[in-house]
Design an enzyme around this catalytic site. Sequence first.
Site, PDB file in Angstrom:
ATOM      1  N   TYR A  46     -13.573 -37.280  19.004  1.00 56.45           N
ATOM      2  CA  TYR A  46     -14.935 -37.740  18.705  1.00 56.45           C
ATOM      3  C   TYR A  46     -15.767 -37.872  19.985  1.00 56.45           C
ATOM      4  O   TYR A  46     -15.278 -38.327  21.025  1.00 56.45           O
ATOM      5  CB  TYR A  46     -14.912 -39.092  17.971  1.00 56.45           C
ATOM      6  N   HIS A 121      -4.573 -35.533  12.278  1.00 54.50           N
ATOM      7  CA  HIS A 121      -5.971 -35.352  11.893  1.00 54.50           C
ATOM      8  C   HIS A 121      -6.177 -34.236  10.853  1.00 54.50           C
ATOM      9  O   HIS A 121      -7.040 -34.334   9.986  1.00 54.50           O
ATOM     10  CB  HIS A 121      -6.800 -35.056  13.152  1.00 54.50           C
ATOM     11  N   ARG A 122      -5.407 -33.171  10.980  1.00 52.46           N
ATOM     12  CA  ARG A 122      -5.549 -32.021  10.054  1.00 52.46           C
ATOM     13  C   ARG A 122      -4.179 -31.446   9.767  1.00 52.46           C
ATOM     14  O   ARG A 122      -3.289 -31.485  10.619  1.00 52.46           O
ATOM     15  CB  ARG A 122      -6.406 -30.918  10.686  1.00 52.46           C
ATOM     16  N   SER A 151      -4.177 -36.763   7.463  1.00 50.19           N
ATOM     17  CA  SER A 151      -5.567 -36.548   7.045  1.00 50.19           C
ATOM     18  C   SER A 151      -5.770 -35.084   6.692  1.00 50.19           C
ATOM     19  O   SER A 151      -5.226 -34.197   7.375  1.00 50.19           O
ATOM     20  CB  SER A 151      -6.492 -36.941   8.205  1.00 50.19           C
ATOM     21  N   SER A 201     -16.690 -39.562   4.989  1.00 53.59           N
ATOM     22  CA  SER A 201     -18.024 -39.080   4.577  1.00 53.59           C
ATOM     23  C   SER A 201     -18.363 -39.506   3.147  1.00 53.59           C
ATOM     24  O   SER A 201     -18.712 -38.686   2.297  1.00 53.59           O
ATOM     25  CB  SER A 201     -18.150 -37.560   4.736  1.00 53.59           C
ATOM     26  N   LEU A 203     -20.913 -40.861   2.042  1.00 57.63           N
ATOM     27  CA  LEU A 203     -22.312 -40.559   1.707  1.00 57.63           C
ATOM     28  C   LEU A 203     -22.604 -39.082   1.992  1.00 57.63           C
ATOM     29  O   LEU A 203     -23.759 -38.701   2.218  1.00 57.63           O
ATOM     30  CB  LEU A 203     -23.263 -41.443   2.532  1.00 57.63           C
ATOM     31  N   GLY A 249     -19.577 -44.705   7.683  1.00 52.71           N
ATOM     32  CA  GLY A 249     -20.015 -43.895   8.818  1.00 52.71           C
ATOM     33  C   GLY A 249     -21.219 -44.439   9.549  1.00 52.71           C
ATOM     34  O   GLY A 249     -21.652 -43.860  10.548  1.00 52.71           O
TER      35      GLY A 249
HETATM   36  N1  LIG Z   1     -10.409 -37.424   8.837  1.00 49.42           N
HETATM   37  C1  LIG Z   1     -11.417 -36.609   9.046  1.00 49.42           C
HETATM   38  O1  LIG Z   1     -11.251 -35.383   9.166  1.00 49.42           O
HETATM   39  C2  LIG Z   1     -12.797 -37.160   9.133  1.00 49.42           C
HETATM   40  C3  LIG Z   1     -13.905 -36.290   9.078  1.00 49.42           C
HETATM   41  C4  LIG Z   1     -15.180 -36.849   9.163  1.00 49.42           C
HETATM   42  C5  LIG Z   1     -15.333 -38.225   9.300  1.00 49.42           C
HETATM   43  N2  LIG Z   1     -14.228 -39.028   9.367  1.00 49.42           N
HETATM   44  C6  LIG Z   1     -14.383 -40.505   9.501  1.00 49.42           C
HETATM   45  O2  LIG Z   1     -15.195 -40.964   8.458  1.00 49.42           O
HETATM   46  C7  LIG Z   1     -16.255 -41.756   8.981  1.00 49.42           C
HETATM   47  C8  LIG Z   1     -17.424 -41.679   8.058  1.00 49.42           C
HETATM   48  O3  LIG Z   1     -17.902 -40.331   7.964  1.00 49.42           O
HETATM   49  P1  LIG Z   1     -19.457 -40.075   7.998  1.00 49.42           P
HETATM   50  O4  LIG Z   1     -20.039 -40.625   9.247  1.00 49.42           O
HETATM   51  O5  LIG Z   1     -19.699 -38.644   7.699  1.00 49.42           O
HETATM   52  O6  LIG Z   1     -19.900 -41.038   6.770  1.00 49.42           O
HETATM   53  P2  LIG Z   1     -21.165 -41.097   5.812  1.00 49.42           P
HETATM   54  O7  LIG Z   1     -21.287 -42.537   5.432  1.00 49.42           O
HETATM   55  O8  LIG Z   1     -21.038 -40.101   4.724  1.00 49.42           O
HETATM   56  O9  LIG Z   1     -22.425 -40.676   6.709  1.00 49.42           O
HETATM   57  C9  LIG Z   1     -22.891 -41.485   7.740  1.00 49.42           C
HETATM   58  C10 LIG Z   1     -24.321 -41.101   8.034  1.00 49.42           C
HETATM   59  O10 LIG Z   1     -25.143 -41.586   6.971  1.00 49.42           O
HETATM   60  C11 LIG Z   1     -26.175 -42.390   7.528  1.00 49.42           C
HETATM   61  N3  LIG Z   1     -26.432 -43.545   6.657  1.00 49.42           N
HETATM   62  C12 LIG Z   1     -25.559 -44.491   6.281  1.00 49.42           C
HETATM   63  N4  LIG Z   1     -26.156 -45.409   5.496  1.00 49.42           N
HETATM   64  C13 LIG Z   1     -27.437 -45.017   5.405  1.00 49.42           C
HETATM   65  C14 LIG Z   1     -28.564 -45.558   4.720  1.00 49.42           C
HETATM   66  N5  LIG Z   1     -28.472 -46.678   3.992  1.00 49.42           N
HETATM   67  N6  LIG Z   1     -29.722 -44.886   4.815  1.00 49.42           N
HETATM   68  C15 LIG Z   1     -29.818 -43.755   5.559  1.00 49.42           C
HETATM   69  N7  LIG Z   1     -28.790 -43.212   6.244  1.00 49.42           N
HETATM   70  C16 LIG Z   1     -27.613 -43.846   6.152  1.00 49.42           C
HETATM   71  C17 LIG Z   1     -25.650 -42.884   8.855  1.00 49.42           C
HETATM   72  O11 LIG Z   1     -26.744 -43.152   9.705  1.00 49.42           O
HETATM   73  P3  LIG Z   1     -26.841 -44.586  10.469  1.00 49.42           P
HETATM   74  O12 LIG Z   1     -25.761 -44.576  11.498  1.00 49.42           O
HETATM   75  O13 LIG Z   1     -28.218 -44.566  11.050  1.00 49.42           O
HETATM   76  O14 LIG Z   1     -26.675 -45.674   9.450  1.00 49.42           O
HETATM   77  C18 LIG Z   1     -24.836 -41.700   9.322  1.00 49.42           C
HETATM   78  O15 LIG Z   1     -25.649 -40.733   9.977  1.00 49.42           O
HETATM   79  C19 LIG Z   1     -16.454 -41.210  10.393  1.00 49.42           C
HETATM   80  O16 LIG Z   1     -17.051 -42.143  11.260  1.00 49.42           O
HETATM   81  C20 LIG Z   1     -15.050 -40.911  10.817  1.00 49.42           C
HETATM   82  O17 LIG Z   1     -14.442 -42.092  11.307  1.00 49.42           O
HETATM   83  C21 LIG Z   1     -12.981 -38.531   9.276  1.00 49.42           C
END
Ligand SMILES: NC(=O)c1ccc[n+]([C@@H]2O[C@H](COP(=O)([O-])OP(=O)(O)OC[C@H]3O[C@@H](n4cnc5c(N)ncnc54)[C@H](OP(=O)(O)O)[C@@H]3O)[C@@H](O)[C@H]2O)c1
Length: 285
Positions: A46, A121-122, A151, A201, A203, A249
Amino acid sequence: MILPTPILGSMRFGSWGANLAPAGVAMLLEAALDAGIDTVDLADIYGDHATNPLVGEALALRPDLRRRLRLLAKVGIVKADSPGNARGVEYYDLSVRHLRAALDDSLRDLRTDHVDMLMLHRFDPLLEPAAIADWVREEQTAGRIGAFGVSNFGPHALGLFDGRLAIAAHQVELSLANSAAVTDGTLEASRARGAEVQAWSPLGGGGLLQPPLPLRDALHAIGGDLGLDTPSLLLRWVATIPDTRVVIGSTNADRIRAAANACAAPLPTDAWYALWQAARGFPVP
Ligand SMILES: NC(=O)c1ccc[n+]([C@@H]2O[C@H](COP(=O)([O-])OP(=O)(O)OC[C@H]3O[C@@H](n4cnc5c(N)ncnc54)[C@H](OP(=O)(O)O)[C@@H]3O)[C@@H](O)[C@H]2O)c1
């Protein structure tokens, strides 16, 4: 019914998102803890390998936070521009040699002597489950690793560890933007092994909140009935799936608090199906 608390993701803390300073990360971690979230999801890649060091700096500023937090560290991806990647091609490396070095680096960067969970991770078609199981047990005995997780494994790939090593958690993409894990056997295969599902993810990486709002009519109708705003409804849809923890996220303390509340209770079953039907575009058989 009280549901399991969500996890805070770190993917967007650094250069892949909010570009927070260490004090800003510490503030978010504290906000998460105050909201009942005690686990942070990390990965060596990351922020182009700079986010674990950033979190390490935050924890050095606030050692009290480290004592209250559970760290989940993912390893196993070699990015095209990862240090030492001579060929410049992205690949997965779950060899014991790579995993041991990646754990060394993660502990150093996070400024800690152990992580509560180490996660692959994958899925890597070249992985050797027996060798990984032996190595994980060795690290568990040494106290450097708590539980073991994977994952982005398919439902059949989880079976590679059957009888060798317990999989405590399986992290998969899961939201109303991508609910394949609900239908392709991934959820059942994880739950049948006692592995909690960690939904990344939730959202859709924020895409479910971008105009033109997908699912707008269903979200407004059901959210209006239940008194939930759109982000809360989307997160609650994921949190309702049994044995599932949402990986949040956001890098915004208010949104993290709201997300923790949203994930604390399940949706009524008819609302869960109505949203799923709206997302998929067809009813259940
Ligand atoms: N295992 C894997 O392969 C893998 C892959 C991807 C991710 N992950 C993990 O999963 C976590 C979450 O994934 P993600 O970040 O994609 O999650 P997500 O919740 O789907 O998306 C987060 C994004 O949505 C925005 N957001 C959240 N609440 C909001 C709201 N109320 N209004 C507007 N925008 C909003 C956030 O912006 P703001 O920051 O401005 O709120 C951020 O840019 C990651 O941090 C990581 O730890 C794991």
